[in-house]
Write an enzyme that holds these catalytic residues in place. Structure first.
Site, PDB file in Angstrom:
ATOM      1  N   LYS A 289       0.658  -1.126  -0.040  1.00  0.00           N
ATOM      2  CA  LYS A 289      -0.098   0.093   0.030  1.00  0.00           C
ATOM      3  C   LYS A 289       0.981   1.527   0.076  1.00  0.00           C
ATOM      4  O   LYS A 289       1.824   1.288   0.731  1.00  0.00           O
ATOM      5  CB  LYS A 289      -0.751  -0.049   1.372  1.00  0.00           C
ATOM      6  CG  LYS A 289      -1.952  -0.969   1.348  1.00  0.00           C
ATOM      7  CD  LYS A 289      -3.235  -0.749   0.607  1.00  0.00           C
ATOM      8  CE  LYS A 289      -4.105  -1.933   0.701  1.00  0.00           C
ATOM      9  NZ  LYS A 289      -5.199  -1.812  -0.342  1.00  0.00           N
TER      10      LYS A 289
ATOM     11  N   ASP B 193      -0.564  -0.072  -4.498  1.00  0.00           N
ATOM     12  CA  ASP B 193      -1.839   0.241  -4.393  1.00  0.00           C
ATOM     13  C   ASP B 193      -2.242   1.699  -3.705  1.00  0.00           C
ATOM     14  O   ASP B 193      -1.883   1.755  -2.473  1.00  0.00           O
ATOM     15  CB  ASP B 193      -2.769  -0.695  -3.667  1.00  0.00           C
ATOM     16  CG  ASP B 193      -4.059  -0.479  -3.966  1.00  0.00           C
ATOM     17  OD1 ASP B 193      -4.609   0.469  -4.460  1.00  0.00           O
ATOM     18  OD2 ASP B 193      -4.951  -1.222  -3.313  1.00  0.00           O
TER      19      ASP B 193
ATOM     20  N   GLU C 169      -2.162   0.393  -8.509  1.00  0.00           N
ATOM     21  CA  GLU C 169      -3.576   0.671  -8.473  1.00  0.00           C
ATOM     22  C   GLU C 169      -4.126   2.153  -8.338  1.00  0.00           C
ATOM     23  O   GLU C 169      -3.612   2.661  -7.305  1.00  0.00           O
ATOM     24  CB  GLU C 169      -4.232  -0.247  -7.599  1.00  0.00           C
ATOM     25  CG  GLU C 169      -4.176  -1.886  -7.728  1.00  0.00           C
ATOM     26  CD  GLU C 169      -4.716  -2.489  -6.588  1.00  0.00           C
ATOM     27  OE1 GLU C 169      -5.670  -2.439  -6.132  1.00  0.00           O
ATOM     28  OE2 GLU C 169      -4.217  -3.935  -6.660  1.00  0.00           O
TER      29      GLU C 169
ATOM     30  N   ASP D  35      -8.786  -0.502 -10.199  1.00  0.00           N
ATOM     31  CA  ASP D  35      -9.736  -1.303  -8.919  1.00  0.00           C
ATOM     32  C   ASP D  35     -10.997  -0.701  -8.955  1.00  0.00           C
ATOM     33  O   ASP D  35     -12.150  -1.053  -9.255  1.00  0.00           O
ATOM     34  CB  ASP D  35      -8.811  -1.451  -7.826  1.00  0.00           C
ATOM     35  CG  ASP D  35      -9.395  -2.185  -6.545  1.00  0.00           C
ATOM     36  OD1 ASP D  35     -10.407  -2.534  -6.787  1.00  0.00           O
ATOM     37  OD2 ASP D  35      -8.944  -2.042  -5.461  1.00  0.00           O
TER      38      ASP D  35
ATOM     39  N   LYS E 264     -12.667  -7.639  -7.450  1.00  0.00           N
ATOM     40  CA  LYS E 264     -12.976  -8.192  -6.341  1.00  0.00           C
ATOM     41  C   LYS E 264     -14.340  -8.648  -6.309  1.00  0.00           C
ATOM     42  O   LYS E 264     -15.493  -7.636  -6.316  1.00  0.00           O
ATOM     43  CB  LYS E 264     -12.930  -6.959  -5.274  1.00  0.00           C
ATOM     44  CG  LYS E 264     -11.538  -6.251  -4.889  1.00  0.00           C
ATOM     45  CD  LYS E 264     -11.503  -5.454  -3.685  1.00  0.00           C
ATOM     46  CE  LYS E 264     -10.210  -5.110  -3.404  1.00  0.00           C
ATOM     47  NZ  LYS E 264      -9.270  -4.414  -4.441  1.00  0.00           N
TER      48      LYS E 264
HETATM   49  O1  LIG Z   1      -5.589  -6.780  -3.541  1.00  0.00           O
HETATM   50  C1  LIG Z   1      -5.144  -7.302  -2.671  1.00  0.00           C
HETATM   51  O2  LIG Z   1      -3.962  -7.969  -3.116  1.00  0.00           O
HETATM   52  C2  LIG Z   1      -5.627  -7.699  -1.193  1.00  0.00           C
HETATM   53  C3  LIG Z   1      -6.839  -6.846  -1.257  1.00  0.00           C
HETATM   54  C4  LIG Z   1      -6.883  -5.466  -0.830  1.00  0.00           C
HETATM   55  O3  LIG Z   1      -5.727  -4.793  -1.281  1.00  0.00           O
HETATM   56  C5  LIG Z   1      -8.046  -4.755  -0.525  1.00  0.00           C
HETATM   57  C6  LIG Z   1      -8.779  -5.438   0.254  1.00  0.00           C
HETATM   58  C7  LIG Z   1     -10.205  -5.068   0.688  1.00  0.00           C
HETATM   59  C8  LIG Z   1     -10.521  -3.899   0.276  1.00  0.00           C
HETATM   60  C9  LIG Z   1      -9.644  -2.923  -0.522  1.00  0.00           C
HETATM   61  C10 LIG Z   1      -8.540  -3.597  -1.105  1.00  0.00           C
HETATM   62  C11 LIG Z   1      -7.619  -2.759  -1.924  1.00  0.00           C
HETATM   63  O4  LIG Z   1      -7.105  -3.168  -2.991  1.00  0.00           O
HETATM   64  O5  LIG Z   1      -7.264  -1.561  -1.522  1.00  0.00           O
HETATM   65 MG   LIG Z   2      -7.001  -1.639  -4.668  1.00  0.00          MG
END
Ligand SMILES: O=C(O)CCC(=O)c1ccccc1C(=O)O
Ligand SMILES: [Mg+2]
Length: 323
Positions: free
Chosen positions: A134, A162, A191, A214, A236
């Protein structure tokens, strides 16, 4: 004869799991069990607070409605609520035997950006070294320096980053400036770097750092398209909809030359192992983003290989409804 059971679960989370603006103390959701002709199928319906458009109560109402219709012999259409559509479609697919058992249990380890911790995790990782970090939580410049350091120290490392739309275009440049140009192609994707899609596109073109969609994938005006600097879409399923809807998106992505990454919405081990099966089936070339089980203190019904967390069984669940 068709039989339905609906259960409610509440699993304690590790301390300090924060979603956008709130702390997630427990992960709450519903399980659906369908039986017919000696066969069985399970699905999980778990809207994620701060991310899902629907609440758990709304999902429960919609699920009860679907369950009553199914028990009465009707053929169900995809539910309008994404979490319900996903869970119901998984239960139906298991029942029909159309969700293959083989699973892809590889996961891109999720890192907070502590380089020492990441080193340890990656040394132990077999095969392709892909990690997810992140960014955008602290200073963009600090993120840039950490990413640069990691890429420099581990020549076989590929990173997924991300930013969850946290940067202005200027901040995003502040990040990119610190990442050596020679290593930028080892960022598999970043992302949603910026607050708007146009800014994110511009960032990708200007910096040579590939991006992925995303949040955008779930917006009504989104179309899957080949675009300069766009490498992937993240799917997702709990936030997106039925298995069929996810399959359509994956097919569109592959046709446009984009990767599709199946990713977790912090489901229990029941849906998480289903996501690993969906990934093995529909995105076999791509490591899925499923490293979220360790945020929980317990598994549910089905075991993720190698996890040492205890497994709660069906008797520990509250029954909401039985046909
Ligand atoms: O994408 C992954 O590897 C893990 C999941 C993840 O990052 C996530 C999980 C729940 C809510 C938002 C996010 C996100 O992508 O920000
Ligand atoms: Mg994401």
């Amino acid at each position: 004869m068709r039989q339905v059971s609906i259960y409610r679960y509440s699993l304690p989370m590790e301390a300090g799991v924060i979603l956008r603006n709130q702390r997630l103390k427990t992960r709450d959701g519903l399980l659906l069990r369908l039986n017919d002709d000696g066969r069985e199928g399970w699905g999980e319906i778990a809207p994620l607070p701060e991310f899902s458009p629907e609440t758990l109560d709304e999902a429960q109402q919609a699920l009860l409605d679907d369950a009553r219709r199914w028990a009465a012999g009707e053929t169900l259409q995809d539910n309008a609520l994404p979490s319900v559509a996903f869970g119901v479609s998984c239960a139906l697919a298991e029942l029909a035997g159309t969700l293959p058992e083989t699973a892809d249990y590889r996961k891109a380890p999720l890192c907070t950006g502590d380089p020492d911790e990441l080193f340890a995790v990656l040394q132990a990782l077999p095969g392709e070294k892909v990690a997810k970090m992140k960014v955008g939580l602290y200073e963009a410049v600090r993120d840039g320096m950490v990413v640069n350091l990691l890429l420099e120290a581990m020549p076989d490392l590929k990173l997924r980053l991300d930013a969850n739309r946290s940067w202005t275009r200027v901040k995003a440049d502040g990040f990119a400036k610190y990442v050596n140009a020679a290593w930028r192609d080892r960022i598999a994707f970043l992302e949603e770097p910026c607050k708007t899609r146009d800014e994110s596109r511009d960032f990708a073109r200007a910096t040579g750092i590939a991006i992925a969609w995303d949040e955008s994938v779930r917006e009504t005006d989104f179309r899957v398209e080949a675009e300069e600097g766009v490498a992937a879409i993240v799917i997702k399923p709990t936030l997106t909809g039925s298995l069929q809807r996810c399959r359509d998106l994956i097919e569109q992505a592959h046709r446009a030359g984009l990767d599709a990454v199946i990713s977790s919405s912090i489901e229990s081990s029941l849906a998480l192992t289903q996501l690993a099966r969906i990934a093995a089936w529909l995105t076999p070339q791509t490591v899925p983003g499923l490293d979220t089980l360790s945020l929980m203190q317990s598994q549910l019904l089905r075991r993720w290989p190698d996890s040492t967390l205890p497994v709660a069984d069906v008797d520990s669940l509250d029954v909401i409804w039985r046909s």
